[in-house]
Design a protein around this motif. Structure first.
Motif: not given
Ligand code: SF4
Length: 404
Positions: A173-175, A178, A180, A182-183, A191, A196, A198-201
């Motif tokens: 994760c970027i966070s 988990g 996180c 974002l999602s 998440a 999740c 995978n909004s970071c992708r």
């Protein structure tokens, strides 16, 4: 050096069998609704019984994830599930339960005190005091935070006597693992409830407030900007360092990944972990090349060797790259060749490779295909049974991969 356990993901029964076939010592799996991979397929109470029987028959271990962060309304259903675990026959009881939340820890200790508890990476254990506290509470194993360096793991090892587990391969994760939003924020899928997206992708664009609907592309390269997507963890070259720091179990991420991925990554880490038995650790250069043949976003060593360099973010790839897809599974090998159950289309002229745990086979072009009766055919489809010649060392349950 003692050889750590190889722990592989088992999102479904098929993946579970693949993980065992390719050498996992243990698998982790989730119950529908209570595991952090709601999209993994997961097991129901009934299929869990079968899964645990298969694992125990193979002399391996299975750990059950109940690692969501529950809200009040989740408590009663979780209690019911824990109670159901109590009623399973002894051979169908998981070897441990993986939790994140201290309330779930307490429920398990109260309702089914004999079952060992592993504390999930989601609990973010980043220091020896936290580790010691979980040990005092009665945890059997800690799945350490992915945000630790190897030196910090060694310090935790010195502070506790319980088992330590860490991730060695897969998405990160970027966070903080988990933790996180974002999602949840972008897709209303939490998440920490296993949903999740995978909004970071995702690829992001810029919109100026006064010009709604006009999306201005932000380019890192011609394909867009994936500003939040880290590369995948790959520690195959450093397993000796992690084992030397006192890690007892090496975990592969990926309960939502396919059979192809689980088979290949488990096979390679099996070989690498076996190589730890003889010091010094001799890295086989083919491991990394083979790992690159399975879906990935480029590799990083994460935080283990220190802070991520900027180059460890995958700015230019949103989808994991892969050259090979699963084509089938070997059902039997005889003097007539291998009987293969196809998991996709296959034709004369396709390039394939057998993922064989006992041998390193290169790829080759199919010159001849036969149907189940041995009659020559030009092509076959998903779920067809075919006969084909195979290299030495290929055996039942090996995966066949096709180059795309
Ligand atoms: S959106 Fe990305 S960083 Fe956030 S939990 Fe999901 S995978 Fe991790």
């Amino acid at each position: 050096m003692s050889v750590p356990e190889l722990l592989a993901p088992a999102g479904t029964m098929e993946k579970l069998r693949a993980a065992l076939h390719y050498g996992a010592d243990a698998v982790y799996l989730g119950l529908t609704g209570f595991s952090l991979r709601a999209k993994a397929g997961n097991f129901t109470s009934a299929t869990l019984r079968d899964a645990l029987a298969v694992v125990h028959e193979a002399g391996k271990k299975a750990y059950l994830t109940i690692n969501i962060f529950p809200h009040n309304s989740d408590i009663a259903p979780i209690e019911r599930h824990i109670t159901e675990l109590k009623e399973l026959t002894p051979d169908a009881v998981p070897d441990a339960v993986i939790i994140s939340d201290i309330g779930v820890f307490d429920m398990i200790r109260t309702l089914i005190p004999d079952i060992p508890i592993h504390v999930s990476t989601q609990a973010n254990i980043t220091n020896y005091r936290a580790a010691r506290m979980w040990e005092h509470l009665g945890a059997k194993r800690l799945v350490l935070s992915r945000e630790l360096t190897i030196d910090e793991i060694r310090q935790i090892r010195d502070a506790v006597t319980i088992e330590l587990e860490c991730f060695v391969h897969g998405s990160i994760c970027i966070s903080y693992s988990g933790r996180c939003y974002l999602s949840s924020f972008l897709a209303n899928r939490g998440a920490n409830k296993g949903l999740c997206t995978n909004s970071c992708r995702w690829s992001y664009q810029l919109m100026e407030e006064k010009r709604p609907g006009e999306y201005m592309p932000v380019y890192e390269n011609s394909r867009g900007a994936y500003i939040l997507s880290p590369r995948d963890l790959c520690m195959v070259d450093y397993l000796d360092k992690l084992a030397g720091a006192g890690v007892d179990s090496f975990k592969i991420e990926g309960r939502t990944k396919g059979v192809n991925y689980v088979s290949g990554i488990t096979k390679i880490y099996r070989e690498a972990i076996d190589a730890l038995a003889t010091a010094p650790y001799k890295i086989n250069n083919t491991w990394r090349k083979e790992l690159e043949m399975f879906s990935n976003r480029g590799f990083t060593t994460g935080m283990y060797l220190g802070r991520h360099p900027d180059a460890d973010y995958s700015y230019d790839e949103t989808h994991a790259a892969t050259d090979y897809v699963i084509a089938g599974v070997v059902k039997a090998v005889s003097s007539r060749g291998a009987t293969v159950l196809l998991k996709g289309n296959l034709a004369v002229g396709d390039e394939i490779v057998f993922l064989s745990s006992s041998t390193h086979n290169g790829s080759f072009i199919i010159k001849e295909l036969k149907d189940a009766e041995g009659e020559p055919i030009a092509a076959a489809r998903n779920e067809d049974i075919i006969l084909m010649e195979v290299p030495d060392g290929v055996k039942k349950n090996d995966v066949v991969r096709r180059r795309v």
